[in-house]
Scaffold this motif. Structure first.
Motif, PDB file in Angstrom:
ATOM      1  N   ASN A  39       0.849  -1.187   0.000  1.00  0.00           N
ATOM      2  CA  ASN A  39       0.000   0.000   0.000  1.00  0.00           C
ATOM      3  C   ASN A  39       0.884   1.236   0.000  1.00  0.00           C
ATOM      4  OD1 ASN A  39      -2.931  -1.002   0.461  1.00  0.00           O
ATOM      5  ND2 ASN A  39      -1.746  -2.151   1.969  1.00  0.00           N
ATOM      6  N   ASP A  40       0.351   2.346  -0.491  1.00  0.00           N
ATOM      7  CA  ASP A  40       1.120   3.581  -0.497  1.00  0.00           C
ATOM      8  C   ASP A  40       1.393   4.074   0.925  1.00  0.00           C
ATOM      9  OD1 ASP A  40       1.108   3.762  -3.333  1.00  0.00           O
ATOM     10  OD2 ASP A  40      -0.873   4.691  -3.287  1.00  0.00           O
ATOM     11  N   ALA A  41       0.377   4.014   1.777  1.00  0.00           N
ATOM     12  CA  ALA A  41       0.479   4.637   3.096  1.00  0.00           C
ATOM     13  C   ALA A  41      -0.010   3.710   4.198  1.00  0.00           C
ATOM     14  CB  ALA A  41      -0.310   5.939   3.124  1.00  0.00           C
ATOM     15  N   TYR A  42       0.626   3.833   5.354  1.00  0.00           N
ATOM     16  CA  TYR A  42       0.223   3.119   6.568  1.00  0.00           C
ATOM     17  C   TYR A  42      -0.244   4.162   7.582  1.00  0.00           C
ATOM     18  CZ  TYR A  42       0.673   0.665  11.040  1.00  0.00           C
ATOM     19  OH  TYR A  42       0.432   0.139  12.289  1.00  0.00           O
ATOM     20  N   LEU A  43      -1.419   3.929   8.187  1.00  0.00           N
ATOM     21  CA  LEU A  43      -1.963   4.839   9.187  1.00  0.00           C
ATOM     22  C   LEU A  43      -2.237   4.079  10.474  1.00  0.00           C
ATOM     23  CD1 LEU A  43      -4.659   6.754   7.059  1.00  0.00           C
ATOM     24  CD2 LEU A  43      -2.209   7.203   7.205  1.00  0.00           C
ATOM     25  N   PHE A  44      -1.819   4.663  11.618  1.00  0.00           N
ATOM     26  CA  PHE A  44      -2.046   4.025  12.914  1.00  0.00           C
ATOM     27  C   PHE A  44      -2.657   5.034  13.880  1.00  0.00           C
ATOM     28  CE2 PHE A  44      -0.742   2.859  17.250  1.00  0.00           C
ATOM     29  CZ  PHE A  44      -1.227   1.554  17.314  1.00  0.00           C
ATOM     30  N   GLY A  45      -3.803   4.667  14.466  1.00  0.00           N
ATOM     31  CA  GLY A  45      -4.428   5.558  15.438  1.00  0.00           C
ATOM     32  C   GLY A  45      -5.893   5.229  15.661  1.00  0.00           C
ATOM     33  N   GLN A  46      -6.669   6.273  15.935  1.00  0.00           N
ATOM     34  CA  GLN A  46      -8.074   6.120  16.283  1.00  0.00           C
ATOM     35  C   GLN A  46      -8.942   5.923  15.038  1.00  0.00           C
ATOM     36  OE1 GLN A  46      -9.368   5.958  19.291  1.00  0.00           O
ATOM     37  NE2 GLN A  46      -8.418   7.406  20.700  1.00  0.00           N
ATOM     38  N   ILE A  47      -9.727   4.835  15.069  1.00  0.00           N
ATOM     39  CA  ILE A  47     -10.687   4.530  14.010  1.00  0.00           C
ATOM     40  C   ILE A  47     -12.024   4.305  14.701  1.00  0.00           C
ATOM     41  CG2 ILE A  47     -11.260   2.975  12.117  1.00  0.00           C
ATOM     42  CD1 ILE A  47      -8.116   2.174  12.421  1.00  0.00           C
ATOM     43  N   LEU A  48     -12.959   5.207  14.503  1.00  0.00           N
ATOM     44  CA  LEU A  48     -14.196   5.216  15.282  1.00  0.00           C
ATOM     45  C   LEU A  48     -15.423   5.132  14.385  1.00  0.00           C
ATOM     46  CD1 LEU A  48     -13.389   8.386  17.441  1.00  0.00           C
ATOM     47  CD2 LEU A  48     -12.654   6.035  17.894  1.00  0.00           C
ATOM     48  N   GLY A  49     -16.538   4.931  15.044  1.00  0.00           N
ATOM     49  CA  GLY A  49     -17.818   5.219  14.433  1.00  0.00           C
ATOM     50  C   GLY A  49     -18.275   6.565  14.978  1.00  0.00           C
ATOM     51  N   THR A  50     -18.470   7.539  14.115  1.00  0.00           N
ATOM     52  CA  THR A  50     -18.848   8.883  14.559  1.00  0.00           C
ATOM     53  C   THR A  50     -20.309   9.162  14.242  1.00  0.00           C
ATOM     54  OG1 THR A  50     -16.627   9.840  14.397  1.00  0.00           O
ATOM     55  CG2 THR A  50     -18.479  11.355  14.194  1.00  0.00           C
ATOM     56  N   HIS A  51     -21.062   9.480  15.284  1.00  0.00           N
ATOM     57  CA  HIS A  51     -22.430   9.971  15.139  1.00  0.00           C
ATOM     58  C   HIS A  51     -22.355  11.493  15.083  1.00  0.00           C
ATOM     59  CE1 HIS A  51     -24.445   6.095  16.195  1.00  0.00           C
ATOM     60  NE2 HIS A  51     -23.344   5.912  16.918  1.00  0.00           N
ATOM     61  N   SER A  52     -22.669  12.081  13.937  1.00  0.00           N
ATOM     62  CA  SER A  52     -22.564  13.532  13.794  1.00  0.00           C
ATOM     63  C   SER A  52     -23.943  14.136  13.591  1.00  0.00           C
ATOM     64  CB  SER A  52     -21.647  13.890  12.625  1.00  0.00           C
ATOM     65  OG  SER A  52     -22.102  13.305  11.419  1.00  0.00           O
ATOM     66  N   PHE A  53     -24.135  15.311  14.208  1.00  0.00           N
ATOM     67  CA  PHE A  53     -25.423  16.000  14.164  1.00  0.00           C
ATOM     68  C   PHE A  53     -25.179  17.455  13.748  1.00  0.00           C
ATOM     69  CE2 PHE A  53     -25.428  12.697  17.334  1.00  0.00           C
ATOM     70  CZ  PHE A  53     -26.610  12.003  17.121  1.00  0.00           C
ATOM     71  N   LEU A  54     -25.659  17.829  12.584  1.00  0.00           N
ATOM     72  CA  LEU A  54     -25.569  19.207  12.122  1.00  0.00           C
ATOM     73  C   LEU A  54     -26.859  19.918  12.489  1.00  0.00           C
ATOM     74  CD1 LEU A  54     -23.839  21.242  10.430  1.00  0.00           C
ATOM     75  CD2 LEU A  54     -25.210  20.539   8.460  1.00  0.00           C
ATOM     76  N   LEU A  55     -26.732  21.024  13.240  1.00  0.00           N
ATOM     77  CA  LEU A  55     -27.904  21.717  13.753  1.00  0.00           C
ATOM     78  C   LEU A  55     -28.325  22.871  12.854  1.00  0.00           C
ATOM     79  CD1 LEU A  55     -27.005  21.977  17.560  1.00  0.00           C
ATOM     80  CD2 LEU A  55     -28.229  20.140  16.360  1.00  0.00           C
TER      81      LEU A  55
END
Length: 298
Positions: free
Chosen positions: A3-19
């Motif tokens: 792969n071109d790039a390796y990423l290590f860190g936080q991988i979440l499910g984000t619940h986003s609410f635009l008001l």
């Protein structure tokens, strides 16, 4: 698989609410204009952006639970994001956050203090074979010794890496190709110090590039033995700032892969971030190369 790039860190499910109609006020009703459940976290968002820019990515980090896992697999199906390093057997719904957004203001909520203070591990250890085959990496600092191991493996194999919000006296900063420091990190780690003074400390701690982002203010950047340069942030209409910093980090990884100069790196990453804040939700509308180039021409 390479792969071109390796990423290590936080991988979440984000619940986003635009008001609608401004940010939350005590004891007042707020109308939700749009809401989504999509990949998030510093690493999850960066992977989404890099894939949109045409980069193949393998990401690792947070253990993936029963609610987050199906969403991640469906979202990344057909995209150039390799999920094979992840642990999908976490006996839990998974790590999630909840973000309320109104224009330039947002408020994230989660259980990260409880998770980090539990004494239990809820993330992977970087695997050497995943890093060795890549051309550039991003190592986020939040997983302690395992983040350090990711950086050490990058050094061992000559892989340049981007990190974020790490202090001038840290191993991650010392050996990074690029450290992107947010104004939130400056306020927390260097209270009362002006950005120029912090930049001088940061530059002395590494042979790499230090970039200090300041929201809508000037971006400062420089290296040891050089003066500090500044570039104004791109002026765009802000829809949501969620993921702006993660997108900037992704732009820096892209810049490493394409051997950009320091000025080109900051301009490109800043343009990526400018595109990101002009739409919502970011994961469904990540920056495309032609959009970034168009912003840079303004």
């Amino acid at each position: 698989m390479n792969n071109d790039a390796y990423l290590f860190g936080q991988i979440l499910g984000t619940h986003s609410f635009l008001l609608k109609g401004g940010f939350l006020k005590p004891d007042e009703y707020s109308e939700i204009e749009e809401q989504f459940f999509l990949p998030g976290g510093e690493t999850g968002t960066a992977a989404t952006v890099l894939a949109s820019l045409g980069v193949s990515v393998i990401m690792d980090g947070t253990w993936i639970g029963s609610e987050v896992g199906p969403m991640l697999k469906e979202f990344y199906a057909g995209k150039t994001v390799d999920l094979s390093a992840l642990n999908f057997d976490f006996q839990d719904p998974g790590v999630m956050d909840y973000v309320v957004i109104a224009g330039q203001v947002r408020s994230p909520m989660g259980r990260f203090q409880s998770l980090f203070s539990s004494g239990k591990k809820w993330w992977n250890t970087p695997k050497e074979e995943d890093i060795a085959c890549c051309k550039a990496a991003a190592i986020d600092p939040y997983f302690g010794e395992d983040s350090l191991k990711g950086a050490e493996l990058c050094l061992k194999h000559g892989i340049p890496y981007v990190t974020i919000d790490t202090r001038h006296d840290s191993f991650l900063h010392q050996h990074s190709a690029i450290n992107v420091v947010s104004h939130e990190c400056l306020d927390q780690s260097y209270p009362g110090m002006d950005p120029e003074t912090v930049m001088e400390q940061m530059k002395q701690g590494t042979d790499g590039l230090t970039i200090l982002t300041q929201g809508g203010g000037d971006m400062l950047f420089g290296r040891k033995g050089e003066e500090t340069h500044r570039i104004p942030a791109y002026d765009v209409e802000v829809k949501s700032t969620l993921g702006a910093g993660d997108t900037f980090k992704a732009g820096c990884v892209y810049a490493l892969l394409h051997h950009m100069s320091d000025t080109e790196t900051v301009r490109f990453a800043g343009a990526c971030s400018a595109v990101a804040i002009s739409r919502f939700p970011l994961p469904l509308h990540p920056p495309k190369p032609e959009e970034v180039r168009r912003i840079m021409m303004v």
